[in-house]
Motif scaffolding. Sequence first.
Motif, PDB file in Angstrom:
ATOM      1  N   SER A  42      19.859  68.877  88.050  1.00 22.38           N
ATOM      2  CA  SER A  42      18.932  68.701  86.706  1.00 22.38           C
ATOM      3  C   SER A  42      18.069  67.467  86.589  1.00 22.38           C
ATOM      4  N   TYR A  43      17.875  66.795  87.832  1.00 23.13           N
ATOM      5  CA  TYR A  43      17.100  65.703  88.295  1.00 23.13           C
ATOM      6  C   TYR A  43      15.629  66.014  88.421  1.00 23.13           C
ATOM      7  N   THR A  44      14.840  65.026  88.160  1.00 21.43           N
ATOM      8  CA  THR A  44      13.409  65.358  88.239  1.00 21.43           C
ATOM      9  C   THR A  44      12.932  65.925  89.878  1.00 21.43           C
ATOM     10  N   ASN A  45      13.555  65.563  90.837  1.00 20.08           N
ATOM     11  CA  ASN A  45      13.350  66.116  92.119  1.00 20.08           C
ATOM     12  C   ASN A  45      13.287  67.467  92.373  1.00 20.08           C
ATOM     13  N   THR A  46      14.166  68.239  91.323  1.00 18.79           N
ATOM     14  CA  THR A  46      14.124  69.602  91.659  1.00 18.79           C
ATOM     15  C   THR A  46      13.178  70.375  90.615  1.00 18.79           C
ATOM     16  N   LEU A  47      12.607  69.663  89.709  1.00 12.11           N
ATOM     17  CA  LEU A  47      11.487  70.091  88.881  1.00 12.11           C
ATOM     18  C   LEU A  47      10.645  71.229  89.460  1.00 12.11           C
ATOM     19  N   PRO A  48      10.176  71.038  90.900  1.00  5.60           N
ATOM     20  CA  PRO A  48       9.187  71.919  91.340  1.00  5.60           C
ATOM     21  C   PRO A  48       9.960  73.332  91.554  1.00  5.60           C
ATOM     22  N   PHE A  49      11.206  73.306  92.157  1.00 11.25           N
ATOM     23  CA  PHE A  49      11.850  74.477  92.370  1.00 11.25           C
ATOM     24  C   PHE A  49      12.155  75.130  91.044  1.00 11.25           C
ATOM     25  N   ILE A  50      12.529  74.495  89.819  1.00 11.54           N
ATOM     26  CA  ILE A  50      12.955  75.177  88.745  1.00 11.54           C
ATOM     27  C   ILE A  50      11.679  75.819  88.087  1.00 11.54           C
ATOM     28  N   TYR A  51      10.390  74.929  88.399  1.00 14.28           N
ATOM     29  CA  TYR A  51       8.947  75.500  87.826  1.00 14.28           C
ATOM     30  C   TYR A  51       8.960  76.751  88.524  1.00 14.28           C
ATOM     31  N   GLY A  52       9.071  76.779  89.806  1.00 15.78           N
ATOM     32  CA  GLY A  52       8.750  78.035  90.791  1.00 15.78           C
ATOM     33  C   GLY A  52       9.515  79.223  90.109  1.00 15.78           C
ATOM     34  N   LEU A  53      10.840  78.937  89.993  1.00 14.08           N
ATOM     35  CA  LEU A  53      11.830  80.000  89.389  1.00 14.08           C
ATOM     36  C   LEU A  53      11.529  80.596  87.959  1.00 14.08           C
ATOM     37  N   GLN A  54      11.014  79.535  87.207  1.00 10.83           N
ATOM     38  CA  GLN A  54      10.723  79.975  85.796  1.00 10.83           C
ATOM     39  C   GLN A  54       9.350  80.770  85.709  1.00 10.83           C
ATOM     40  N   HIS A  55       8.659  80.765  86.634  1.00  7.43           N
ATOM     41  CA  HIS A  55       7.302  81.302  86.591  1.00  7.43           C
ATOM     42  C   HIS A  55       7.129  82.221  87.667  1.00  7.43           C
ATOM     43  N   PHE A  71       7.242  53.994  87.056  1.00 13.75           N
ATOM     44  CA  PHE A  71       7.549  54.855  87.916  1.00 13.75           C
ATOM     45  C   PHE A  71       6.381  55.991  88.031  1.00 13.75           C
ATOM     46  N   ASP A  72       6.370  56.171  89.410  1.00 17.70           N
ATOM     47  CA  ASP A  72       5.149  57.199  89.769  1.00 17.70           C
ATOM     48  C   ASP A  72       5.441  58.528  90.207  1.00 17.70           C
ATOM     49  N   TYR A  73       5.393  59.444  89.268  1.00 21.25           N
ATOM     50  CA  TYR A  73       6.017  60.760  89.417  1.00 21.25           C
ATOM     51  C   TYR A  73       5.337  61.483  90.639  1.00 21.25           C
ATOM     52  N   ARG A  74       4.005  61.309  90.668  1.00 25.94           N
ATOM     53  CA  ARG A  74       3.099  61.674  91.659  1.00 25.94           C
ATOM     54  C   ARG A  74       3.871  61.416  93.238  1.00 25.94           C
ATOM     55  N   GLN A  75       3.921  60.033  93.292  1.00 27.00           N
ATOM     56  CA  GLN A  75       4.402  59.503  94.518  1.00 27.00           C
ATOM     57  C   GLN A  75       5.925  60.082  94.892  1.00 27.00           C
ATOM     58  N   TYR A  76       6.638  60.227  93.993  1.00 22.25           N
ATOM     59  CA  TYR A  76       7.808  60.754  94.038  1.00 22.25           C
ATOM     60  C   TYR A  76       7.820  62.223  94.524  1.00 22.25           C
ATOM     61  N   LEU A  77       7.230  62.860  93.821  1.00 21.76           N
ATOM     62  CA  LEU A  77       7.427  64.478  94.189  1.00 21.76           C
ATOM     63  C   LEU A  77       6.376  64.707  95.290  1.00 21.76           C
ATOM     64  N   MET A  78       5.439  64.129  95.525  1.00 18.92           N
ATOM     65  CA  MET A  78       4.429  64.480  96.571  1.00 18.92           C
ATOM     66  C   MET A  78       4.849  63.867  97.881  1.00 18.92           C
ATOM     67  N   GLU A  79       5.409  62.624  97.832  1.00 19.50           N
ATOM     68  CA  GLU A  79       5.619  61.794  98.949  1.00 19.50           C
ATOM     69  C   GLU A  79       7.084  61.543  99.304  1.00 19.50           C
ATOM     70  N   ASN A  80       7.735  61.038  98.238  1.00 12.38           N
ATOM     71  CA  ASN A  80       9.162  60.586  98.380  1.00 12.38           C
ATOM     72  C   ASN A  80      10.104  61.662  98.698  1.00 12.38           C
ATOM     73  N   ILE A  81      10.000  62.753  98.117  1.00  9.13           N
ATOM     74  CA  ILE A  81      10.903  64.002  98.360  1.00  9.13           C
ATOM     75  C   ILE A  81      10.213  65.036  99.427  1.00  9.13           C
ATOM     76  N   ASP A  82      10.966  65.187 100.492  1.00  5.49           N
ATOM     77  CA  ASP A  82      10.357  66.168 101.605  1.00  5.49           C
ATOM     78  C   ASP A  82      10.912  67.299 101.508  1.00  5.49           C
ATOM     79  N   TYR A  83      10.471  68.253 101.021  1.00  2.00           N
ATOM     80  CA  TYR A  83      11.226  69.656 100.447  1.00  2.00           C
ATOM     81  C   TYR A  83      11.598  70.525 101.616  1.00  2.00           C
ATOM     82  N   GLY A  84      10.849  70.340 102.845  1.00  2.00           N
ATOM     83  CA  GLY A  84      11.029  71.339 103.871  1.00  2.00           C
ATOM     84  C   GLY A  84      12.637  71.051 104.573  1.00  2.00           C
TER      85      GLY A  84
END
Length: 255
Positions: free
Chosen positions: A10-23, A207-220
């Motif tokens: 339920s954290y911010t780092n998972t939001l891209p995955f949740i967004y993809g599933l919900q769409h 807090f910089d969401y863009r840096q966090y989701l685009m740079e800090n979290i490495d999803y591969g």
Amino acid sequence: MGKVKISAVSYTNTLPFIYGLQHSPVMDAISLSLDVPSTCAHKLIQGEADLGIVPVAALPIIPHAEIVSDYCLGATGAVNSVFIYSEKPIEAIKSLRLDGQSRTSNTLARILLRHYWKNETVSLVSGGAEAYVEIGDRTFGKQHAHPYVYDLSWHWQAFTGLPFAFAVWVANKPLESSFIQAFNDALAFGLDQRDALIAELPPRIDFDYRQYLMENIDYGYNEEKKQAVALFLSLMESLEDPKAAESLAKRDLPK
């Protein structure tokens, strides 16, 4: 086949995955719950979910665990949401409070204390402590809240030369290959839509969401992260098993 029960963080780092599933059309085939990492693991262990993004420390105790995705929650260098906060230098602390929401980060802290910081005198306590582990959104904006702040992913890479994977997508039962493909396509779509997702998030000045989701979290979930997980699990076993520790000592660990 009934709906696939999925537990996601339920954290911010998972939001891209949740967004993809919900769409994605795959949403019609799943039942999605949002949980803290330790609960995701518990649901997979108890059979209350079929698929989840679970802390890698839980992999050995999930029945029939199979990693089913090329995506994960990982980092190359600093992750900016998994910390030890301390009142004194980490080499000098005598007590540490773990985070009740995390398996992997707690274990990573213990591994680094023993093998990287060479501090084997730390007592794990549930109350007041000189330092504590904290993960997820609760860490946002807290980088200056304590005299000493240690990003565990950054220090893992300094120790091993490897990136880190905190959580991976795991199934505890066979899933149809067509579902797995649709599921991974949905995750990929969500990652491609991070700009749209970030635009929907409430602004923060600390807090910089863009840096966090685009740079800090490495999803591969690539080969280096797979190596990191294997090493992490070996080091985790050595914390509890003297024979495993003896075997590990014969390997070429980072100095």
